[in-house]
Design a protein around this motif. Sequence first.
Motif, PDB file in Angstrom:
ATOM      1  N   SER A 116       9.352 -39.704 -17.345  1.00 12.70           N
ATOM      2  CA  SER A 116      10.424 -39.543 -18.321  1.00 12.70           C
ATOM      3  C   SER A 116      10.770 -38.068 -18.496  1.00 12.70           C
ATOM      4  CB  SER A 116      10.012 -40.159 -19.656  1.00 12.70           C
ATOM      5  OG  SER A 116      11.025 -40.003 -20.629  1.00 12.70           O
ATOM      6  N   ARG A 117       9.757 -37.222 -18.568  1.00 18.59           N
ATOM      7  CA  ARG A 117      10.031 -35.782 -18.684  1.00 18.59           C
ATOM      8  C   ARG A 117      10.752 -35.263 -17.444  1.00 18.59           C
ATOM      9  NH1 ARG A 117       4.856 -35.863 -21.325  1.00 18.59           N
ATOM     10  NH2 ARG A 117       3.789 -35.447 -19.350  1.00 18.59           N
ATOM     11  N   ALA A 118      10.393 -35.803 -16.281  1.00 17.48           N
ATOM     12  CA  ALA A 118      11.072 -35.405 -15.049  1.00 17.48           C
ATOM     13  C   ALA A 118      12.538 -35.830 -15.075  1.00 17.48           C
ATOM     14  CB  ALA A 118      10.358 -36.001 -13.839  1.00 17.48           C
ATOM     15  N   LEU A 119      12.802 -37.029 -15.613  1.00 16.18           N
ATOM     16  CA  LEU A 119      14.188 -37.491 -15.733  1.00 16.18           C
ATOM     17  C   LEU A 119      14.972 -36.575 -16.661  1.00 16.18           C
ATOM     18  CD1 LEU A 119      16.505 -39.505 -15.349  1.00 16.18           C
ATOM     19  CD2 LEU A 119      15.504 -40.887 -17.190  1.00 16.18           C
ATOM     20  N   GLU A 120      14.391 -36.241 -17.808  1.00 14.61           N
ATOM     21  CA  GLU A 120      15.085 -35.356 -18.743  1.00 14.61           C
ATOM     22  C   GLU A 120      15.373 -34.004 -18.103  1.00 14.61           C
ATOM     23  OE1 GLU A 120      14.763 -34.344 -23.430  1.00 14.61           O
ATOM     24  OE2 GLU A 120      12.974 -33.884 -22.255  1.00 14.61           O
ATOM     25  N   ALA A 121      14.388 -33.457 -17.390  1.00 10.42           N
ATOM     26  CA  ALA A 121      14.585 -32.164 -16.726  1.00 10.42           C
ATOM     27  C   ALA A 121      15.695 -32.252 -15.688  1.00 10.42           C
ATOM     28  CB  ALA A 121      13.277 -31.712 -16.083  1.00 10.42           C
ATOM     29  N   LEU A 122      15.760 -33.366 -14.963  1.00 11.53           N
ATOM     30  CA  LEU A 122      16.796 -33.546 -13.956  1.00 11.53           C
ATOM     31  C   LEU A 122      18.167 -33.633 -14.604  1.00 11.53           C
ATOM     32  CD1 LEU A 122      17.652 -34.036 -11.028  1.00 11.53           C
ATOM     33  CD2 LEU A 122      17.102 -36.466 -11.341  1.00 11.53           C
ATOM     34  N   LEU A 123      18.286 -34.395 -15.687  1.00 20.32           N
ATOM     35  CA  LEU A 123      19.566 -34.508 -16.387  1.00 20.32           C
ATOM     36  C   LEU A 123      20.021 -33.150 -16.910  1.00 20.32           C
ATOM     37  CD1 LEU A 123      19.087 -37.821 -18.421  1.00 20.32           C
ATOM     38  CD2 LEU A 123      20.241 -37.532 -16.230  1.00 20.32           C
ATOM     39  N   LEU A 124      19.110 -32.410 -17.496  1.00 27.75           N
ATOM     40  CA  LEU A 124      19.451 -31.093 -18.021  1.00 27.75           C
ATOM     41  C   LEU A 124      19.895 -30.159 -16.902  1.00 27.75           C
ATOM     42  CD1 LEU A 124      16.546 -30.682 -20.589  1.00 27.75           C
ATOM     43  CD2 LEU A 124      18.980 -30.790 -21.157  1.00 27.75           C
ATOM     44  N   ASP A 125      19.203 -30.219 -15.767  1.00 22.91           N
ATOM     45  CA  ASP A 125      19.553 -29.362 -14.643  1.00 22.91           C
ATOM     46  C   ASP A 125      20.929 -29.709 -14.092  1.00 22.91           C
ATOM     47  OD1 ASP A 125      18.712 -27.334 -12.568  1.00 22.91           O
ATOM     48  OD2 ASP A 125      19.023 -29.073 -11.263  1.00 22.91           O
ATOM     49  N   ILE A 126      21.213 -31.001 -13.956  1.00 24.53           N
ATOM     50  CA  ILE A 126      22.510 -31.432 -13.446  1.00 24.53           C
ATOM     51  C   ILE A 126      23.626 -30.978 -14.378  1.00 24.53           C
ATOM     52  CG2 ILE A 126      23.938 -33.497 -13.058  1.00 24.53           C
ATOM     53  CD1 ILE A 126      21.308 -34.853 -12.076  1.00 24.53           C
ATOM     54  N   CYS A 127      23.341 -30.982 -15.662  1.00 23.63           N
ATOM     55  CA  CYS A 127      24.342 -30.575 -16.653  1.00 23.63           C
ATOM     56  C   CYS A 127      24.397 -29.065 -16.854  1.00 23.63           C
ATOM     57  CB  CYS A 127      24.061 -31.267 -17.989  1.00 23.63           C
ATOM     58  SG  CYS A 127      24.248 -33.054 -17.936  1.00 23.63           S
ATOM     59  N   GLY A 128      23.574 -28.342 -16.116  1.00 18.62           N
ATOM     60  CA  GLY A 128      23.601 -26.879 -16.190  1.00 18.62           C
ATOM     61  C   GLY A 128      22.924 -26.301 -17.407  1.00 18.62           C
TER      62      GLY A 128
END
Length: 419
Positions: free
Chosen positions: A404-416
């Motif tokens: 879940s933390r990896a998903l959140e980090a990925l979403l944040l990264d994609i959104c800049g």
Amino acid sequence: MTQSSASFRSFSLCIVPLSASLRRHGRYNDPQTCTSLRPALGENAARRYGGGMRHIIVYRDRLFAKSEVAFLRRQYAGFTRLAPLWSGRRLEPGPLPEGFTLGPQLGGLGGLAFKLAGRVPDLAAFQALKPLCIHAQFGRGGALALPLAEALGVPLIVTFHGSEVDKQSHYRTWPVPSLFRLRLARLQARGAAFICISENARQRLLARGFPAAKTHALPIGTDVISPAPREYPGEGIVFAGRFAEMKGIPILLDAIRILRAEGFSAPCTLIGDGPLRPAIARAAAGIAGLTMPGWLGQADLRAAMAGARVLCVPSIILPGGESEGLPSVAVEAMGLGVPVVASDEARTEGLVCDGETGLIVPARQPRALATALGALLSSPGQAAQMGAAAQAHVRRNFCAATQSRALEALLLDICGVRP
């Protein structure tokens, strides 16, 4: 009049009766803080999740199917910076599952216009939340949510759960193209990222023309991982899942009949419900020691799995391409120290390691399935050893909080958004 202003007027007129209706039916987790569908809902949700969190809209067309609640919840269990608000076109009756917070919905006639024409009803309600992105569940959900992401001007991230990657009805062009097919090229071009719950599903998605640079493999994981190996190897066979064709339940029934003929009397429990339940009940009539308790709550389901010798996943790939994703029930059982016997069409690659954390058998072959189940029923030592290996494997690679933390980090990264 612009769509935004028209939507806001419509939203303002309907807000009181709609919110009252939702309160009467228990559609909010916390009636003290979530009392309406006003734009202020966003502030309330932010307070609940903690100050300073950014909203994301999670789109699932149907909210919430019983078979999906657990794995949908786990995706966001470790979030600390993003607050998910759930939106869809069809809201199931009854209380809202614990841990979910609703955002604006897209139901009724407005939902039909949204589906067919991509017109977003009550756009102002979504804009007021200032969501960072849209996270759509399932491929078709991504195609449906695309107009919402475009109207809001935010990235669209889609999680493919595997079952729909090769579903032929999604790619239908005749006699009428499916909505997914109509929007496929646009989705591939404008979608910011496509997340698959296994590497196998990712490779299949790439074969469908999705851009490699945008695709990611990220399993969901489980929040049920026992701290130590089981003290005993359990008894009997458990199946848990939706009673649907791709689950391969008739194959398991034939395997149980073979085991009974060979003298095995271990109990077999089929947990779940679905469209094939009446037919399965008729087919199972006369099989000694077989029970069908229906859907079980999470605590009861986990207790049933923890007490089993083996979990069986006899799934098959249907002629139309529909198949399992990464079976979440297998991840949970392994986290409890239960080995898994699965078919080679159950999409357990990377999870069930044949001969180590469980056994893999050819799909649609009851005799092969019976042999594998019988091997673990007659050898508690082997079952215990595989169960311990399964538990260790899940602890290392499928921890829900980590995923879940990896998903959140990925979403944040994609959104800049940077740390």
